[in-house]
Design a protein around this motif. Structure first.
Motif, short mmCIF file in Angstrom:
data_model
loop_
_atom_site.label_atom_id
_atom_site.label_comp_id
_atom_site.label_asym_id
_atom_site.label_seq_id
_atom_site.Cartn_x
_atom_site.Cartn_y
_atom_site.Cartn_z
N VAL A 1 0.84 -1.20 0.00
CA VAL A 1 0.00 0.00 0.00
C VAL A 1 0.88 1.25 0.00
O VAL A 1 0.59 2.22 -0.71
CB VAL A 1 -0.98 -0.01 1.20
N GLY A 2 1.95 1.23 0.77
CA GLY A 2 2.88 2.37 0.78
C GLY A 2 3.53 2.59 -0.58
O GLY A 2 3.59 3.73 -1.06
N VAL A 3 4.01 1.52 -1.19
CA VAL A 3 4.64 1.63 -2.51
C VAL A 3 3.62 2.11 -3.54
O VAL A 3 3.92 2.95 -4.39
CB VAL A 3 5.26 0.27 -2.92
N LEU A 4 2.40 1.59 -3.45
CA LEU A 4 1.34 1.98 -4.38
C LEU A 4 1.01 3.47 -4.24
O LEU A 4 0.91 4.18 -5.25
CB LEU A 4 0.08 1.14 -4.13
N LEU A 5 0.87 3.95 -3.02
CA LEU A 5 0.53 5.36 -2.81
C LEU A 5 1.65 6.30 -3.28
O LEU A 5 1.37 7.35 -3.86
CB LEU A 5 0.18 5.61 -1.35
N VAL A 6 2.89 5.90 -3.04
CA VAL A 6 4.01 6.72 -3.53
C VAL A 6 4.01 6.75 -5.06
O VAL A 6 4.19 7.80 -5.66
CB VAL A 6 5.35 6.18 -2.98
N GLY A 7 3.77 5.61 -5.68
CA GLY A 7 3.72 5.56 -7.14
C GLY A 7 2.58 6.38 -7.71
O GLY A 7 2.75 7.09 -8.71
N LEU A 8 1.41 6.31 -7.08
CA LEU A 8 0.27 7.11 -7.55
C LEU A 8 0.54 8.61 -7.40
O LEU A 8 0.19 9.40 -8.27
CB LEU A 8 -1.00 6.71 -6.79
N ALA A 9 1.17 8.98 -6.28
CA ALA A 9 1.48 10.40 -6.06
C ALA A 9 2.49 10.91 -7.09
O ALA A 9 2.32 12.00 -7.66
CB ALA A 9 2.01 10.61 -4.65
N LEU A 10 3.52 10.12 -7.35
CA LEU A 10 4.52 10.54 -8.34
C LEU A 10 3.93 10.58 -9.75
O LEU A 10 4.26 11.48 -10.54
CB LEU A 10 5.73 9.61 -8.30
N ASN A 11 3.05 9.65 -10.06
CA ASN A 11 2.41 9.64 -11.37
C ASN A 11 1.53 10.88 -11.54
O ASN A 11 1.54 11.52 -12.59
CB ASN A 11 1.59 8.37 -11.55
N MET A 12 0.76 11.23 -10.50
CA MET A 12 -0.09 12.41 -10.59
C MET A 12 0.76 13.68 -10.68
O MET A 12 0.42 14.61 -11.43
CB MET A 12 -1.03 12.48 -9.38
N LEU A 13 1.86 13.72 -9.95
CA LEU A 13 2.76 14.87 -10.02
C LEU A 13 3.31 15.02 -11.44
O LEU A 13 3.35 16.14 -11.99
CB LEU A 13 3.89 14.69 -9.01
N TRP A 14 3.73 13.91 -12.05
CA TRP A 14 4.23 13.94 -13.42
C TRP A 14 3.17 14.45 -14.39
O TRP A 14 3.42 15.31 -15.22
CB TRP A 14 4.71 12.54 -13.83
N MET A 15 1.96 13.92 -14.26
CA MET A 15 0.90 14.31 -15.18
C MET A 15 0.50 15.77 -14.99
O MET A 15 0.22 16.48 -15.95
CB MET A 15 -0.32 13.40 -15.01
#
Length: 97
Positions: A32-46
């Motif tokens: 869950v931690g890895v998933l949330l970090v990935g989602l946050a970085l993806n949204m930041l990129w977009m």
């Protein structure tokens, strides 16, 4: 392929490997931690580089796809870990020395 695409694919691969490792070790909270970090970085990129709004349909679909990639990587890691644990548990020790 441009350099940016190569870098993004490498980052995606590393993130999926991190998800698979959490599955291999059977650590759902770590996943869950890895998933949330990935989602946050993806949204930041977009948001910063693609000028996407967070609640735009395409951005939400990209986040959903990333979540499914992560779940599949977690499941694959869990399956490999289960096979390895069963293989080690059923190993026959050679006691004829």
């Amino acid at each position: 392929m441009t350099g940016t695409v190569v870098i993004l694919v490498a980052i995606l691969g590393a993130w999926m490997l991190a998800c698979a490792i959490q599955g291999y070790r059977v650590r759902p909270m770590g996943f869950v931690g890895v998933l949330l970090v990935g989602l946050a970085l993806n949204m930041l990129w977009m948001a910063l580089h693609l000028d996407a709004r967070p609640l735009e349909g395409h951005a939400l679909m990209a986040q959903a796809a990333l979540t499914l990639y992560g779940l599949c990587a977690f499941g694959a890691g869990w399956l490999v870990g289960r096979v390895v644990r069963q293989f080690r548990a059923s190993r026959v020790d050679d006691t004829t020395s």
